[in-house]
Design a protein around this motif. Structure first.
Motif, PDB file in Angstrom:
ATOM      1  N   SER A 126      65.303  -0.663 -18.738  1.00  0.00           N
ATOM      2  CA  SER A 126      64.706  -0.407 -17.268  1.00  0.00           C
ATOM      3  C   SER A 126      64.774   1.132 -17.085  1.00  0.00           C
ATOM      4  N   SER A 127      63.963   1.561 -16.332  1.00  0.00           N
ATOM      5  CA  SER A 127      63.921   3.132 -15.644  1.00  0.00           C
ATOM      6  C   SER A 127      63.830   3.109 -14.105  1.00  0.00           C
ATOM      7  N   ILE A 128      64.584   3.825 -13.425  1.00  0.00           N
ATOM      8  CA  ILE A 128      64.348   3.863 -12.123  1.00  0.00           C
ATOM      9  C   ILE A 128      64.061   5.319 -11.891  1.00  0.00           C
ATOM     10  N   GLY A 129      63.012   5.587 -11.087  1.00  0.00           N
ATOM     11  CA  GLY A 129      62.600   6.961 -10.971  1.00  0.00           C
ATOM     12  C   GLY A 129      63.226   7.832  -9.955  1.00  0.00           C
ATOM     13  N   LYS A 130      62.791   9.156  -9.824  1.00  0.00           N
ATOM     14  CA  LYS A 130      63.694  10.082  -8.923  1.00  0.00           C
ATOM     15  C   LYS A 130      63.618   9.501  -7.542  1.00  0.00           C
ATOM     16  N   TRP A 131      64.691   9.662  -6.828  1.00  0.00           N
ATOM     17  CA  TRP A 131      64.683   9.273  -5.087  1.00  0.00           C
ATOM     18  C   TRP A 131      64.221   7.595  -4.830  1.00  0.00           C
ATOM     19  N   SER A 132      64.405   7.114  -5.779  1.00  0.00           N
ATOM     20  CA  SER A 132      63.959   5.778  -5.620  1.00  0.00           C
ATOM     21  C   SER A 132      65.384   5.004  -5.280  1.00  0.00           C
ATOM     22  N   ARG A 133      65.079   3.580  -4.399  1.00  0.00           N
ATOM     23  CA  ARG A 133      66.185   2.948  -4.324  1.00  0.00           C
ATOM     24  C   ARG A 133      65.878   1.609  -4.438  1.00  0.00           C
TER      25      ARG A 133
ATOM     26  N   GLY B  85      69.767 -12.490  -2.637  1.00  0.00           N
ATOM     27  CA  GLY B  85      70.896 -11.895  -1.879  1.00  0.00           C
ATOM     28  C   GLY B  85      71.005 -10.506  -2.758  1.00  0.00           C
ATOM     29  N   ILE B  86      70.900 -10.486  -4.122  1.00  0.00           N
ATOM     30  CA  ILE B  86      70.938  -9.342  -4.874  1.00  0.00           C
ATOM     31  C   ILE B  86      69.691  -8.922  -5.409  1.00  0.00           C
ATOM     32  N   THR B  87      69.294  -7.825  -5.842  1.00  0.00           N
ATOM     33  CA  THR B  87      68.190  -7.432  -6.629  1.00  0.00           C
ATOM     34  C   THR B  87      68.356  -7.488  -8.105  1.00  0.00           C
ATOM     35  N   ILE B  88      67.397  -8.015  -8.956  1.00  0.00           N
ATOM     36  CA  ILE B  88      67.396  -8.065 -10.333  1.00  0.00           C
ATOM     37  C   ILE B  88      66.339  -7.686 -10.954  1.00  0.00           C
ATOM     38  N   LEU B  89      66.414  -6.609 -11.774  1.00  0.00           N
ATOM     39  CA  LEU B  89      65.521  -5.899 -12.553  1.00  0.00           C
ATOM     40  C   LEU B  89      65.620  -6.886 -13.904  1.00  0.00           C
ATOM     41  N   GLY B  90      64.470  -7.472 -14.391  1.00  0.00           N
ATOM     42  CA  GLY B  90      64.375  -7.955 -15.751  1.00  0.00           C
ATOM     43  C   GLY B  90      64.497  -6.740 -16.910  1.00  0.00           C
ATOM     44  N   GLU B  91      64.364  -7.122 -18.089  1.00  0.00           N
ATOM     45  CA  GLU B  91      64.242  -6.059 -19.246  1.00  0.00           C
ATOM     46  C   GLU B  91      63.053  -5.172 -19.038  1.00  0.00           C
ATOM     47  N   ALA B  92      63.224  -3.807 -19.419  1.00  0.00           N
ATOM     48  CA  ALA B  92      62.222  -3.058 -19.398  1.00  0.00           C
ATOM     49  C   ALA B  92      61.242  -2.835 -18.067  1.00  0.00           C
ATOM     50  N   VAL B  93      61.717  -2.950 -16.914  1.00  0.00           N
ATOM     51  CA  VAL B  93      61.173  -2.700 -15.777  1.00  0.00           C
ATOM     52  C   VAL B  93      61.155  -1.090 -15.449  1.00  0.00           C
ATOM     53  N   THR B  94      60.095  -0.595 -15.110  1.00  0.00           N
ATOM     54  CA  THR B  94      59.624   0.444 -14.588  1.00  0.00           C
ATOM     55  C   THR B  94      59.661   0.576 -13.168  1.00  0.00           C
ATOM     56  N   VAL B  95      60.538   1.326 -12.376  1.00  0.00           N
ATOM     57  CA  VAL B  95      60.459   1.387 -10.867  1.00  0.00           C
ATOM     58  C   VAL B  95      60.030   3.152 -10.973  1.00  0.00           C
ATOM     59  N   GLU B  96      59.006   3.207 -10.217  1.00  0.00           N
ATOM     60  CA  GLU B  96      58.662   4.854 -10.473  1.00  0.00           C
ATOM     61  C   GLU B  96      59.019   5.667  -8.966  1.00  0.00           C
ATOM     62  N   ASP B  97      58.801   7.057  -9.254  1.00  0.00           N
ATOM     63  CA  ASP B  97      59.646   7.566  -8.324  1.00  0.00           C
ATOM     64  C   ASP B  97      59.235   7.102  -6.989  1.00  0.00           C
ATOM     65  N   GLU B  98      60.344   7.454  -5.989  1.00  0.00           N
ATOM     66  CA  GLU B  98      60.096   7.425  -4.543  1.00  0.00           C
ATOM     67  C   GLU B  98      59.852   5.893  -4.066  1.00  0.00           C
ATOM     68  N   VAL B  99      60.207   4.915  -5.074  1.00  0.00           N
ATOM     69  CA  VAL B  99      59.918   3.533  -4.701  1.00  0.00           C
ATOM     70  C   VAL B  99      60.895   2.559  -4.196  1.00  0.00           C
TER      71      VAL B  99
END
Length: 414
Positions: free
Chosen positions: A358-365, A377-391
């Motif tokens: 997975s990839s988490i973009g700049k300034w993302s949370r 109660g917790i956040t889960i990203l599966g395989e190969a999830v892309t979170v773009e910048d500032e998301v």
């Protein structure tokens, strides 16, 4: 002097139909191989088994495909210098039935005791102390137990033990009314007589079937409730009937204990294992002061191949897997970062599990509120999830191969 007792350990790992509550993480990897504190889940009970004196063999029993465990088992046998073997059940036989179906393998080295553990249990596994107590009791089996709050006890097997002799007097699985605050931890030591006890259950079932030649209508009704003849559960079919017969005893742990049923609990258990490393394997914990290495607070595991920028701040309760790349100014708290993840500059990850590649973009949370028992109660990203910048992604579960370019909260993204 006779030769010392030889011991054998068996770890029940379940199968693909069992880890459904562990999705989306179990879509990629068998649940027993999911990393907690940087080591596969099953590695923690296996490491504990190494402390058993004169251990001849470790068996993993389950109904995953053999190829899913082949690499792990061969690497492990070399590392531990104890033979580790995976035995695949043709179908589920229950916790005791599975043990029985491989009795010839288990008895190969003529062990004096069989240590039986469930893979999805997280505790300090005090096996040598438990074995000493078992020998003192002189019974057929000893069950590891722990005291829990009366409110949570009913989710487990509750038992009553003699306060002086520690004999198991009464056992009931997930009772509807309160019985006791002592629960079964899913860790046992048996003498080989356990196989006779399981055989007795088989025989009794066959006899009962022969005695009751029922009408076809009755047979139809009972068939829906009846278990297959070769399906024997350790708790209901062995522990309950033998309680109070001076053959089963208890050993209480005062340490931590949890069951790893959901991704949320895996994050909690990762923290427990990381804190245990302080005493058992301090060399696995990272250190850093923010000069040449990232600032580390609390218990943190970083795989040697991971690249972490010196300006990042990591911890407490963080584990970072192989080939992960953590950029400048990143803040990680209470999270599991899996293989090949990239977290770009100034991103924040809290109370979350970030899936492979997975990839988490700049300034993302990416953040969860940290309630390990709640569904979101917790956040889960599966395989190969892309979170773009500032998301911003809060209290959400994202299935594999998704791209998020807008912020989400309290969502399951299919």
């Amino acid at each position: 002097m006779g030769s010392p007792d030889r011991e054998c350990a068996v770890i029940l790992v379940g199968g693909p139909t069992k880890g459904t509550r562990f999705r989306p993480l179990s879509l990629n990897v068998p649940k027993p191989l999911f990393p907690l504190a940087g080591q596969p889940m099953v590695h923690h009970p296996i490491s504990a088994c190494r402390r058993i004196p004169n251990l001849a063999q470790i068996y993993l029993i389950g109904f995953y495909e053999e190829r899913e465990f082949a690499l792990y088992v061969s690497a492990l046998s070399n590392e531990l210098r104890v033979p580790v073997r995976y035995l695949r059940e043709d179908k589920p036989h229950g916790s005791a039935g599975g043990l029985y179906s491989f009795r010839d393998y288990i008895m190969e080295d003529n062990p004096s005791h069989i240590v039986l553990l469930n893979c999805d249990v997280c505790c300090s596994f005090p096996l040598p102390e438990m074995l000493d107590a078992h020998k003192r009791y002189g019974g057929m089996g000893t069950v590891l137990v722990i005291k829990v709050s009366a409110e949570s006890a009913s989710q487990f097997g509750e038992l009553v033990a003699d306060p002086v002799t520690n004999e198991l007097l009464h056992y009931t699985e997930k009772p509807e009314t309160f019985v006791s605050d002592l629960i079964n931890c899913g860790v046992y030591i048996f003498t080989p007589d356990i196989f006779n006890a399981i055989e007795d259950v088989f025989t009794e079932r066959k006899d009962r079937a022969n005695i009751r030649r029922v009408t076809s209508f009755e047979a139809l009704q009972s068939a829906t409730k009846a278990l297959p003849a070769d399906y024997v559960r350790l708790d209901q079919d062995i522990l309950s009937p033998l309680a109070g017969k001076k053959v089963l005893y208890t050993y209480e742990t005062l340490d931590f204990w949890e069951q790893i049923k959901t991704p949320g609990m895996s994050l909690k258990c990762s923290a427990l294992y990381l804190s245990q490393f302080r005493h058992t394997s301090p060399q696995l914990l990272a250190a850093g002061d923010g000069a040449r290495r990232a600032t580390i607070t609390g218990d943190v595991y970083i795989h040697p191949s991971a690249k972490v920028h010196p300006s990042a701040k990591i911890g407490p309760n963080v584990s970072i897997s192989a080939n992960a790349r953590i950029g400048a100014g990143v803040r990680l708290i209470s999270c599991i970062i899996l293989d090949d993840v990239e977290i770009k500059e100034n991103a924040v990850v809290i109370h979350s599990i970030v899936g492979w590649k997975s990839s988490i973009g700049k300034w993302s949370r990416v953040q969860g509120e940290g309630d390990y028992n709640a569904k979101l109660g917790i956040t889960i990203l599966g395989e190969a999830v892309t979170v773009e910048d500032e998301v911003v992604v809060i209290n959400s579960i994202v299935l594999p191969n998704k791209t998020l370019n807008v912020s989400v909260q309290e969502e399951i993204i299919l």
